[in-house]
Motif scaffolding. Structure first.
Motif, PDB file in Angstrom:
ATOM      1  N   GLU A1609       0.821  -1.206   0.000  1.00  0.00           N
ATOM      2  CA  GLU A1609       0.000   0.000   0.000  1.00  0.00           C
ATOM      3  C   GLU A1609       0.860   1.265   0.000  1.00  0.00           C
ATOM      4  OE1 GLU A1609      -0.427  -2.539   2.013  1.00  0.00           O
ATOM      5  OE2 GLU A1609      -2.303  -3.376   1.260  1.00  0.00           O
ATOM      6  N   GLU A1610       2.130   1.148   0.442  1.00  0.00           N
ATOM      7  CA  GLU A1610       3.030   2.298   0.415  1.00  0.00           C
ATOM      8  C   GLU A1610       3.524   2.592  -1.002  1.00  0.00           C
ATOM      9  OE1 GLU A1610       6.260   2.133   3.156  1.00  0.00           O
ATOM     10  OE2 GLU A1610       5.108   1.023   4.631  1.00  0.00           O
ATOM     11  N   LEU A1611       3.467   1.584  -1.873  1.00  0.00           N
ATOM     12  CA  LEU A1611       3.964   1.757  -3.239  1.00  0.00           C
ATOM     13  C   LEU A1611       2.883   2.385  -4.100  1.00  0.00           C
ATOM     14  CD1 LEU A1611       5.850  -1.610  -3.794  1.00  0.00           C
ATOM     15  CD2 LEU A1611       6.645   0.475  -2.703  1.00  0.00           C
ATOM     16  N   SER A1612       3.275   3.397  -4.831  1.00  0.00           N
ATOM     17  CA  SER A1612       2.337   4.028  -5.769  1.00  0.00           C
ATOM     18  C   SER A1612       2.285   3.239  -7.066  1.00  0.00           C
ATOM     19  CB  SER A1612       2.756   5.473  -6.035  1.00  0.00           C
ATOM     20  OG  SER A1612       1.986   6.033  -7.086  1.00  0.00           O
ATOM     21  N   HIS A1613       3.420   3.121  -7.724  1.00  0.00           N
ATOM     22  CA  HIS A1613       3.493   2.396  -8.991  1.00  0.00           C
ATOM     23  C   HIS A1613       4.963   2.182  -9.307  1.00  0.00           C
ATOM     24  CE1 HIS A1613       3.871   6.638  -9.978  1.00  0.00           C
ATOM     25  NE2 HIS A1613       4.462   6.312 -11.118  1.00  0.00           N
ATOM     26  N   PHE A1614       5.247   1.620 -10.452  1.00  0.00           N
ATOM     27  CA  PHE A1614       6.621   1.376 -10.874  1.00  0.00           C
ATOM     28  C   PHE A1614       6.656   1.337 -12.386  1.00  0.00           C
ATOM     29  CE2 PHE A1614       4.571  -2.705 -10.561  1.00  0.00           C
ATOM     30  CZ  PHE A1614       5.034  -3.404 -11.649  1.00  0.00           C
ATOM     31  N   TYR A1615       7.837   1.595 -12.940  1.00  0.00           N
ATOM     32  CA  TYR A1615       8.037   1.400 -14.370  1.00  0.00           C
ATOM     33  C   TYR A1615       9.520   1.234 -14.648  1.00  0.00           C
ATOM     34  CZ  TYR A1615       8.896   6.485 -14.330  1.00  0.00           C
ATOM     35  OH  TYR A1615       9.358   7.748 -14.053  1.00  0.00           O
ATOM     36  N   PHE A1621      16.865   0.189 -15.705  1.00  0.00           N
ATOM     37  CA  PHE A1621      16.497   0.858 -14.468  1.00  0.00           C
ATOM     38  C   PHE A1621      15.057   0.509 -14.106  1.00  0.00           C
ATOM     39  CE2 PHE A1621      19.767   3.675 -16.256  1.00  0.00           C
ATOM     40  CZ  PHE A1621      20.654   3.724 -15.190  1.00  0.00           C
ATOM     41  N   MET A1622      14.842   0.227 -12.816  1.00  0.00           N
ATOM     42  CA  MET A1622      13.485   0.050 -12.298  1.00  0.00           C
ATOM     43  C   MET A1622      13.212   1.191 -11.328  1.00  0.00           C
ATOM     44  SD  MET A1622      10.629  -1.542 -12.145  1.00  0.00           S
ATOM     45  CE  MET A1622      10.946  -3.125 -12.916  1.00  0.00           C
ATOM     46  N   ASN A1623      12.184   1.951 -11.636  1.00  0.00           N
ATOM     47  CA  ASN A1623      11.819   3.123 -10.836  1.00  0.00           C
ATOM     48  C   ASN A1623      10.581   2.778 -10.026  1.00  0.00           C
ATOM     49  OD1 ASN A1623      11.827   5.646  -9.795  1.00  0.00           O
ATOM     50  ND2 ASN A1623      11.648   6.734 -11.757  1.00  0.00           N
ATOM     51  N   ILE A1624      10.725   2.716  -8.698  1.00  0.00           N
ATOM     52  CA  ILE A1624       9.629   2.379  -7.778  1.00  0.00           C
ATOM     53  C   ILE A1624       9.283   3.633  -6.992  1.00  0.00           C
ATOM     54  CG2 ILE A1624       8.876   0.875  -5.908  1.00  0.00           C
ATOM     55  CD1 ILE A1624      10.986  -1.118  -6.754  1.00  0.00           C
ATOM     56  N   PHE A1625       8.016   4.021  -7.002  1.00  0.00           N
ATOM     57  CA  PHE A1625       7.565   5.213  -6.296  1.00  0.00           C
ATOM     58  C   PHE A1625       6.912   4.804  -4.982  1.00  0.00           C
ATOM     59  CE2 PHE A1625       7.881   6.476 -10.682  1.00  0.00           C
ATOM     60  CZ  PHE A1625       8.469   7.727 -10.609  1.00  0.00           C
ATOM     61  N   ILE A1626       7.368   5.459  -3.909  1.00  0.00           N
ATOM     62  CA  ILE A1626       6.967   5.086  -2.561  1.00  0.00           C
ATOM     63  C   ILE A1626       6.374   6.301  -1.870  1.00  0.00           C
ATOM     64  CG2 ILE A1626       7.752   4.087  -0.377  1.00  0.00           C
ATOM     65  CD1 ILE A1626      10.226   3.065  -1.969  1.00  0.00           C
ATOM     66  N   PHE A1627       5.242   6.102  -1.204  1.00  0.00           N
ATOM     67  CA  PHE A1627       4.635   7.172  -0.425  1.00  0.00           C
ATOM     68  C   PHE A1627       5.336   7.277   0.925  1.00  0.00           C
ATOM     69  CE2 PHE A1627       0.940   6.275  -3.220  1.00  0.00           C
ATOM     70  CZ  PHE A1627       0.769   7.560  -3.717  1.00  0.00           C
ATOM     71  N   THR A1628       5.745   8.485   1.262  1.00  0.00           N
ATOM     72  CA  THR A1628       6.360   8.758   2.552  1.00  0.00           C
ATOM     73  C   THR A1628       5.635   9.919   3.215  1.00  0.00           C
ATOM     74  OG1 THR A1628       7.973  10.351   1.676  1.00  0.00           O
ATOM     75  CG2 THR A1628       8.574   7.995   1.612  1.00  0.00           C
ATOM     76  N   GLN A1629       6.097  10.308   4.394  1.00  0.00           N
ATOM     77  CA  GLN A1629       5.493  11.452   5.085  1.00  0.00           C
ATOM     78  C   GLN A1629       5.815  12.768   4.399  1.00  0.00           C
ATOM     79  OE1 GLN A1629       6.214  11.597   9.281  1.00  0.00           O
ATOM     80  NE2 GLN A1629       5.591   9.466   9.636  1.00  0.00           N
ATOM     81  N   LYS A1630       6.748  12.750   3.459  1.00  0.00           N
ATOM     82  CA  LYS A1630       7.088  13.951   2.705  1.00  0.00           C
ATOM     83  C   LYS A1630       6.782  13.784   1.233  1.00  0.00           C
ATOM     84  CE  LYS A1630      10.620  15.807   5.792  1.00  0.00           C
ATOM     85  NZ  LYS A1630      11.997  16.342   5.897  1.00  0.00           N
TER      86      LYS A1630
END
Length: 1876
Positions: A1609-1615, A1621-1630
């Motif tokens: 659930e913390e992960l937004s998406h990836f491509y 390169f694998m780009n993983i987007f993560i939700f943080t407090q910032k």
């Protein structure tokens, strides 16, 4: 075409050399097999790849085969595989072809399209181009893929020549009349798939905006809006428990289905009032209790809106679990309420319920508004053909027993529209042009009138719009008055019909069920009548005059229900406390009983004195009280004084429409042949039996009902009676003998009552005795208890006669007990009769006669199972021989023992054959003539016995009948014996043989007549191969031998010329001639078997493993639960001249237990002994040309000690697999009616015939002979661990699972089974099997009592005594044993015995202390926290792993190190807890939580070191005892199998691949020993280890072993980018953070597939792509292509400004000041500014920052901010935004373009929701749950990380919701959602 079930693949290669007479070679075989699983629609591996080496050596008719498995053979078994195997095994060949367990293959056959939309529509295939003409009638242009077709309403068309990717288009063709209810035009529905994985799909029929007329309004369709308010009440102060209320009253004061004697209305007899305490919440409030709401003054926004219904109570929820009938849910205090609902529990003082009302815009109620119309596509298979049913979203079903007419209504219609008339069980789909209706109305058509609306009796209009999202359920109560009601009196006395409308909403699919208010089921074997009575007539009607409170009793309804049927009642008002009365044939009407529609034993009402005796709590009930139905007793008085009362049970299943089930507690089925009396009884401590219930009979007298009528069952006739026993125990007496077909007349019998019989649980056949009052006559019966299939409330108790004699002869037989020949039982041909003992003091055996005058000399013992042959003693010269078999009856047969009697004409047991040239006389040896064990040997035995048991290789023909003395050699004896029972055999004659007395020695005496000899020879005819030889004058030898032929023992006499020397010399000379005594064709001698092939087969299997995989969770998580390992299997088969030999050796057997949270890692293990196999089977079979008879010289089976360790979870898992088989062996899905009718039909047939069916009992002809059968003794050590916190057992689960709930823990209980040794057995395999099973089953029953001493709490003392007992035995035995050998040995023995005594005392003390310490530690550890328990379990598992992997035994220093580590862990955890636990509780529950956490930490600081010390002490004590015993610790053979998902499939299919050690290790890392997570897959690279589990993405840096776990659930998406390169987007407090990982090119695709397994669980799965720009921060340029935003926005990462102290020096007065300050700024924002997104994010954070400055430290409160931005080019309607949990109203802060009046989020506008929670306390954590509903989606957000933070999009709406921010901390949460 069907999908194949199995697929086997393999290959073989080899090299064979030689010719036909001599060859050798080697063959290599590789094979594996797959099974097609319907669960995942794919192949799974069931036989893992095998490599087999076969060596062949053939030379001189000798073949040697060696099969060697190069590695383990592994078979994978799933639930599905077991079900298919059981279905094939238990399905007959004729039914197998019709069994639908094979999946039909997808083919390109025609698909049927069924139109149920109410209009015609145009259908076209995928490539058909469509255009519109001026008349709005579509024209089609055909393509190669198909053509357009018009599908008429309620008709069906087909589509052919398609593939799986084919699609179709639909366009409704509305008529001019139908268009009056719709807008002008609608667009076709495009891209409808012809194949779909889902059963139902929703499509939207959208209006054609381009063809709107000039007067049309906007396309925006504003959906209905639901307004809510909460009603709150508190229990009055004088009421604390149900004991404080008056008898006959209801503590809940329910207005619907109240069990009270009075009718509750507002303020009358009510125990609840508005909240009255000072800190209480308002009586009417919002969902958070913070905002006071005046329901009656709730206003519409403006004049464009209209209410479409009145306020109504929301009664959605599970009745009896979540809410009561009035919609209330309960809690101990108002602060304890959460989002979930709960039914009343004792101690609850507060309750709430939701009221709701729906408003709509008047414009939307006009017919010509442009609104979308949902269309439902249902995909199904009918007759193996795919069918697509197209229907409207609104369907109606009539579940009542009466025709109902349905009308529809909408605000713009002047009158109601007739929709249709529904017969019982009918369903219809409302035409799509009428689906805009808002109300339904039920009506009953008047008879003999035209179908005008005014001639229908109607109900109120019921609003059918959804009220809680797009997936919910509603219940509406309505009524129809059947009489004119113009005055108050008429209203009170009017007859009414009451209905319940159950409305299910599921993604725009609305289904309305018309149900009765009450259902009654008849599970009695007779017709049932019932009457319903209302306590008063009360009226609540919208158009009628005001009715005062009054009471007017009167009967409402009387109905009759057939057997097994269900009837629905419409004539009672649930608000008038209805009661019910019943009637069964032969009895008066029962008294009226209140219908208690409440969970059983729920303390929410107090029964009156009259009803208290009727309430029943089953004594064997182990379910929780809240889940039980309410059961009461119904007592009927007989129509005559002689007839006793009848008691049956009434079970009420709580529901909005309660189901009343009428059943009998027991059906007593009398199959004994007698008329029996039954009575419920109980016993006290001293065993005194006391009758408690009325007497019931199975054969009532003087009844006027017709024979064969079902009404007989209620009065107790035709062998069945309905029975009730309060204590579930009964006593039985014999009332009369019913007579039989042999001429015995009916007679009265006076007997005593039997002992107390326990019928509380399901039980097998159990014997009991009934004694006669005035004589020594004794009646033996047996009974069993089983559940009635289809309705498990009733139990069937069958009573049989223990013995049943069946005559299979063609003549009448007479039987009598030995010593009681005056009492004769006649058995007619092909008939059976029960047999009982005339005199219990006489032998328990019977004599036989064919004329009732001459009785057999001997008798048959009925207490010994087996077959024998007996000779009758009649006046004829033939002396008929009968075969008698005492057989154990099968489970389904209505008797315990069957005595089969038949003539020995076909396959007799004994056959005398004279093949000699002399006359032979033979007879059974008399008992007084036998010497020393019944045999008299003379000197002649020395000659024969000196031969020994020569093998077939020594002398072929002698081996057929010669062995040593122990093999049955009988010598000659002088003397002449005369007896009437003798057989004279002429030359070549054959006669049947039978014993005079089967109980005497089975020795045959014979003499040769007419040669002047008086010598009598003897032979034991039970021993195959026995030989007796006599020499007669003339040098001729006469031999007698016993052999087997066609299941018959042939006793053959044959003469042969005297040869040189004796038989011994013949053996020494190895003369190879045929046996002169063997049966051959003619008298010619033949050479022995020369040139037969000699075969030797050796098979070696290093490991055979069966992996049991649980697939109950379908695609969620398959799990290996058991591994059955059989190591080093050796099989030796040899076939030589005269015998065949088989030997099986197994070195080790073990079953590993992988059940989740199971306390024992190994379920079954064996005690290993060096050089000895744990299982050894050896058998030698004699070669025989006659295939119908098998002779075994020797069979032996040995099994070493077995240890079984079980627990409740393991037992339930095992039973789940067993049920997969039993469901097909004994199907449970019976219809009650069909089963009862078939049961009663069978009973009538059986009672009419009065005997057992002869066809069910067949004579066993396939007998085998076993010379020696030896089953060695076995010892089983049983351990059972109870888990009181685990409870998943269903109400009607198997009995063994019910017992598991109450059985305490058992530790090391020893079950010793004695050996089973049989010599010279000559029985059928089935009989032999039953005897062996009975032998061990009886011992298992005896061992049940020994388990009491093995309870865990007694383990210490019992083990102590056991070890001392061993020591004492050795102390006395060893010196005495040494004294036999000499003085030195005596002293050595004395020393050994003394050491053994000391050792036994020491081990007893240490083991006892270890066990007691373990029990205490298990109890103490539960007082600590969950983290400590998990860490402790992980530590113990690590110790076990080290023990298993280590080859060297551990020293005492190693054990002390591990024990010290356990102690250090306890001390460290207790110290750290003093700091961490108070802070954690403070974050959850505030200051009160801090105090609670500190107190718990103090207790844990003391307990944790004690637990650590105890664990260390146990390790040391176990090491000492195990070192002394030399026992090896049993560990699992391997780690649990990892079952990954198909990473290439977006459906995450299961992959069942061969076992992989690395995957298993990774899985163990994921589970962390607590089985809390599920392994999905992994990927190894040079630098990383990536693991996908059900909860996390694991990134492990292999160089440093550093682990990072990311929740999905913390992960937004990836491509991926640039192929590396694998780009993983993560939700943080910032805000959103990017994690870029560089991988090798071949691994990037594997990593992409691994992440795709859980892509749908990520927050923004739609942004995932395989190749994007690495600089695209959000992905796919999502921030640039926003059609609804007026200006291109500057790139901004939402949340990047978090943690900035915006209001450092500013003070706020209160929460409202914070909201108003933000509102004033956000109201000025618009999307025409490029910094619009940035400004929104700053304002959202300003709320959090201001809140933090105001509430911090000890006054902390949680807060939540959620923002929504409409980036679409159309409007979004905000229907509701409410808090399910929280401490504030939901504050709306909109931007400038937001339409506040209509709550419309226009394109480019935004809105912020702000809310906060209550101060945390011990009862609740002050959490916040926000739910936002729009016309496109339903969003639920929490103030913490949770999978519930999701957006549910409505089907067919075409809306995408993207989370721009998902920031969560301990006390605040911030979300931004972009709507595209």
């Amino acid at each position: 075409m069907y999908q194949p079930l199995l697929s086997m693949k393999g290959k073989a290669s080899g090299n064979i050399k030689g010719l036909l007479k001599s060859m050798n070679g080697d063959i290599k075989i590789q094979v594996h097999a797959y099974f097609y699983s319907k669960i995942i629609n794919d192949w799974i591996l069931i036989i893992e790849p095998l490599k087999i080496a076969v060596s062949l050596d053939y030379n001189s008719m000798r073949l040697i085969l060696s099969i060697h498995f190069e590695h383990a053979a592994v078979i994978n078994i799933t639930n599905e595989v077991l079900e298919i195997m059981a279905k094939i095994f238990y399905t007959s060949a004729g039914e197998l072809n019709r069994t639908p367990f094979l999946k039909p293959l997808r083919s390109r056959s025609a698909i049927q399209i069924l139109n149920r939309t109410g209009v015609d529509f145009l259908m076209s295939s995928f490539n058909t181009c469509m255009k519109y003409n001026q008349q709005n009638i579509p024209e089609s242009k055909d393509s190669t893929d198909g053509a357009s077709k018009i599908v008429r309403n309620q008709c069906c068309e087909s589509i052919s020549d398609h593939d799986e990717q084919a699609k179709m288009r639909l366009l409704p063709l509305f008529t001019a009349e139908q268009k009056r209810n719709l807008s002008d035009e609608y667009l076709p529905i495009l891209d409808i798939p012809l194949s779909c994985d889902r059963d139902i799909q929703v499509f939207q029929l959208l209006p054609n905006i381009s063809m709107m007329n000039d007067n049309g309004a906007t396309f925006m369709y504003v959906e209905p809006v639901v307004e809510y308010c909460i009603q709150n009440q508190r229990l009055r102060p004088m009421i604390n428990t149900f004991q404080d209320i008056v008898d006959g009253t209801d503590m809940l004061s329910s207005q619907i289905w109240s069990p009270s004697d009075q009718i509750y209305s507002q303020g009358v007899g009510n125990y609840w009032s508005s909240p009255y305490l000072e800190q209480d919440v308002p009586e009417w409030s919002d969902t958070t209790f913070t905002l006071k709401v005046d329901r009656d003054r709730h206003m519409l926004p403006d004049s464009r809106w209209i209410w479409i219904n009145n306020w109504e109570v929301d009664v959605s929820g599970e009745f009896g679990t979540e809410i009561d009938a009035d919609g209330w849910d309960y809690a101990t205090d108002f602060k304890s309420f959460t989002m979930s609902k709960r039914f009343f529990k004792e101690g609850d003082k507060c309750r709430r319920r939701k009221w709701m009302r729906v408003r709509m815009m008047k414009m939307q109620l006009v017919d010509h508004v442009m609104r979308p119309i949902p269309i439902i596509m249902q995909y199904s298979t009918v007759d193996n053909k795919q069918q697509i049913t197209v229907s409207s979203y609104l369907t109606v079903t009539n579940n009542c027993d009466q025709d109902v007419t349905v009308f529809g209504h909408k605000y713009s219609w002047h009158d109601d529209r007739l929709l249709g008339r529904l017969k019982p069980g009918d369903e219809f789909s409302v035409p799509i042009y009428l689906t805009s209706l808002t109300h339904l109305r039920l009506a009953i058509r008047l008879e003999n009138e035209r179908s005008s609306f005014n001639q229908y009796l109607k109900s109120k209009r019921c609003m059918i719009l959804p009220t809680a999202g797009n997936t919910c359920r509603r219940f509406i109560r309505t009524k129809i008055y059947l009489e004119s009601t113009n005055t108050t009196e008429q209203y009170l006395s009017a007859r009414t019909l009451h209905f319940i409308l159950t409305i299910d909403y599921n993604n725009f699919h609305t289904h309305v069920s018309i149900d009765p208010v009450l259902k009654v089921r008849n599970f009695l074997p007779c017709v049932l009548k019932y009457r319903l009575l209302e306590a008063a007539k009360q009226l609540e009607y919208d158009d009628g005059p005001e009715v005062p409170d009054s009471v007017n009793p009167g009967k409402s309804e009387e109905r009759e229900i057939d057997v097994g049927e269900e009837a629905g009642s419409l004539s009672i008002d649930p608000s008038l406390n209805p009661s019910i009365s019943f009637h069964v044939p032969g009895y008066h009407w029962s008294t009226y009983q209140r219908i208690i529609n409440r969970p059983g034993s729920n303390r929410s009402w107090k029964v009156n004195v009259r009803d208290e005796s009727n309430h029943l709590t089953p004594p064997n009930s182990t379910q929780s009280n809240e889940s039980l139905s309410h059961t009461s007793v119904i007592v009927f008085n007989g129509l005559s004084e002689k007839r006793n009362t009848l008691t049956i049970l009434l079970e009420v299943s709580p529901n909005h429409c309660p189901i009343l089930t009428v059943y009998a507690q027991y059906w007593l089925v009398d199959l004994s042949g007698f008329g029996l009396r039954f009575r419920g009884a109980s016993s006290d401590v001293l065993g005194t039996v006391t009758p408690t219930d009325e007497v019931r009979k199975t054969f009532a007298e003087n009844t006027k009902t017709e024979s064969g009528s079902l009404d007989n069952w209620s009065i107790g006739k035709e062998g069945v009676t309905l029975f009730y026993a309060k204590d579930e125990k009964m006593i039985v007496a014999v009332d009369h003998y019913r007579g039989d077909g042999s001429g015995k007349q009916k007679r009265k019998i006076y007997s005593k009552w039997s002992n107390l019989l326990d019928i509380s649980n399901i039980s097998p056949k159990t014997a009991f005795v009934v004694a006669d009052v005035s004589s020594s006559r004794q009646y033996e019966f047996c009974y069993d208890v089983s559940n009635a299939p289809g309705f498990y409330q009733t139990r069937i108790v069958r009573i049989y006669s223990r013995f049943q004699v069946m005559n299979l002869c063609r003549e009448t037989l007479y039987i009598s007990q030995e010593g009681c020949l005056n009492d004769v039982t006649v058995v007619l041909p092909s008939c059976s009769v029960p047999f009982h003992w005339e005199d219990a003091s006489c032998p328990l055996s019977i004599k036989l006669s064919s004329n009732c005058v001459n009785w057999s000399v001997g008798s048959i013992c009925l207490d010994k199972v087996g077959i024998t042959s007996i000779r009758l003693n009649d006046a004829s010269q033939s002396y008929p021989v009968l075969q008698v078999e005492v057989r154990l009856a099968s489970k389904d047969q209505s008797v315990s023992f069957v005595v089969l009697i038949w003539k020995s004409n076909e396959n007799p047991l004994y056959l005398l054959k004279n093949a000699s040239s002399y006359k032979i006389k033979c007879f059974q040896q008399r008992q007084d003539e036998s010497k020393e064990d019944g045999r008299g040997f003379d000197d002649g035995v020395n000659v024969i016995s000196s031969l020994g048991c020569g093998s077939s290789s020594q002398l072929l023909y002698v081996s057929d009948f010669i062995s040593d003395v122990n093999c049955g050699i009988i010598s000659e004896k002088d003397g002449v014996v005369t007896d009437s029972s003798e057989w004279i055999l002429e030359e070549g004659e054959e006669k049947l043989f039978g014993y005079d007395d089967p109980r005497k020695a089975h020795v045959l005496q014979w003499v040769v007549l007419d040669v002047g000899m008086n010598h009598i020879a003897k032979i034991d005819i039970d021993k195959i191969g026995s030989l007796s030889v006599v020499e007669v004058p003339g040098g001729i030898q006469i031999g007698c031998t016993v052999r087997v032929e066609n299941s018959t023992k042939v006793i053959e006499f044959k003469s042969m010329p005297k040869m040189a020397g004796n038989i011994l010399s013949l053996m020494q000379k190895k003369i190879h001639i045929n046996s002169a005594l063997s049966r051959q064709q003619g008298d010619n001698y033949k050479l022995g078997s020369i040139g037969k092939l000699k075969l030797t087969l050796d098979i070696f299997l290093p490991l055979f493993a069966v992996s049991i995989i649980d697939t109950k969770n379908a695609a969620q998580a398959w799990r290996e639960v058991f591994l059955i390992s059989v190591e080093r299997v050796k099989i030796h088969l040899s076939q030589a001249e005269g015998h065949e030999e088989i030997e099986l050796k197994v070195s080790d057997i073990q079953v590993d237990n992988y059940v989740q949270n199971a306390p024992h890692e190994v379920m079954i293990s064996c005690l290993l002994s060096e050089g000895e196999p744990v299982f050894h089977l050896s058998a030698i079979r004699k070669s025989n040309d006659n295939k119908l008879s098998q002779v075994y010289r020797y069979i032996a089976i040995r099994l070493l000690d077995v240890s079984i360790m079980l627990d409740r979870r393991t037992v339930e898992t095992v039973m789940a697999f067993i049920e997969s088989i039993q469901n097909y062996q004994n199907p449970k899905s019976f219809a009650a009616k069909s089963w009862i009718l078939q049961f009663t039909k069978d009973m009538l047939q059986e009672q009419k015939s009065g005997m057992l069916s002869v066809s069910d009992y067949k004579i066993n002809h396939d007998r085998l002979y076993v010379e020696e059968l030896h089953l060695h003794p076995a010892r089983i050590t049983l351990t059972f661990t109870q888990d009181w916190g685990f409870d998943t057992i269903a109400t009607h689960s198997p009995p063994i699972l019910q017992y598991m709930r109450i059985v305490p823990s058992i530790s090391n209980a020893s079950l010793i089974f004695t050996s089973f040794v049989v010599s010279h057995a000559f029985e059928s395999p089935a009989v032999l099997k039953d005897i062996i099973i009975t032998h061990y089953a009886s011992q298992l029953t005896q061992h049940a009592f020994s388990l009491i001493g093995s309870l865990a709490i007694f383990t210490g003392p019992v083990d102590f005594l056991a070890n001392i007992g061993t020591g004492v035995r050795d102390f006395f035995y060893e010196p005495i044993n040494g004294l036999v050998h000499g003085p030195a040995e005596f002293l050595e023995g004395l020393e050994t015995g003394s050491l053994s005594l000391a050792r036994g005392v020491f081990l007893g003390v240490v083991r006892g202390a270890s066990n007691v310490t373990g029990v205490l530690n298990s109890s103490l550890v539960n007082l600590t926290d969950k983290n400590f328990i998990e860490e402790r379990n992980t530590y113990h598992r690590n110790i076990d792993d080290l023990t298993r992997l280590s080859n060297n035994s551990k020293t005492i220093s190693d054990i002390l190190t591990l024990a010290g580590g356990s102690l250090i862990h306890g001390v460290k955890s207790g110290a750290v807890g003093l700091y961490e636990e108070p802070l954690d509780n403070f974050n959850r529950s505030g200051a009160a939580g801090f105090v609670k956490g500190f107190g718990h930490a103090l207790v844990s600081a003391v307990i944790k070191p004690l637990v650590g010390f105890g664990d260390g002490a146990i390790l040391v004590m176990q090491h000492v005892t195990s070192s002394d015993d030399g026992k090896k610790i049993v560990m699992q053979k391997r780690m649990r199998r990892a079952i990954p998902r198909d990473q290439k499939s977006l459906k995450t299919s299961i992959i069942l691949s061969p076992y992989d050690e690395k995957s298993a290790f990774v899985q163990k890392l994921v589970s962390n020993g607590n089985d809390g997570d599920i392994y999905l897959g992994h990927l190894y690279t040079d630098s990383y280890l990536f693991i996908a589990s059900d909860q996390f993405l694991w990134i492990v840096l292999r160089r440093t072993n550093k682990q990072e776990r990311l929740e999905w659930e913390e992960l937004s998406h990836f491509y991926t980018a640039r192929d590396k390169f694998m780009n993983i987007f993560i939700f943080t407090q910032k805000g959103l953070r990017s994690r870029i990982i560089e991988l090798e090119a071949p691994k990037i695709m594997d990593f992409y597939n691994l992440l795709s397994v859980k892509r749908e669980q990520m927050t923004n799965p739609l942004l995932t792509s395989f190749d994007s720009s690495i600089d695209d921060f959000i992905g796919n340029g999502i921030m640039n292509n926003l059609s609804g935003v007026k200006t291109t926005q500057a790139q901004h990462n939402f949340g990047s400004i978090n943690c900035q102290d915006i209001y450092r020096n500013r003070e706020f007065q209160d929460e409202i000041h914070i909201v108003e300050d933000c509102y004033s700024r956000v109201k000025l924002l618009s999307s025409d500014r490029s910094t619009f997104f940035l400004s929104l994010d700053e304002e959202a954070w300003s709320l959090v920052s201001a809140w933090r400055s105001m509430y911090s430290g000890i006054n902390v409160k949680h807060c939540l901010v959620a923002g929504f931005i409409n980036a679409r080019d159309d409007c979004i309607q905000l229907k509701s935004a409410l808090l399910h949990e929280g401490g504030s109203p939901c504050c709306h802060i909109p931007s400038r373009d937001y339409d506040e009046l209509n709550n419309i989020l226009t394109p480019g506008s935004a809105i912020i929701f702000f809310s906060w929670g209550l101060p945390p306390n011990l009862e609740q954590e002050g959490r916040i749950i926000l739910e936002v509903e729009t016309n496109f989606f339903l969003c639920r957000l929490l103030d913490k990380k949770s999978p519930l933070n999701r957006v549910q999009k409505f089907e067919g709406k075409g809306c995408d919701c993207i989370f721009l921010e998902k920031s969560v901390s301990d006390w605040w949460a911030k979300y931004w959602i972009l709507i595209k």
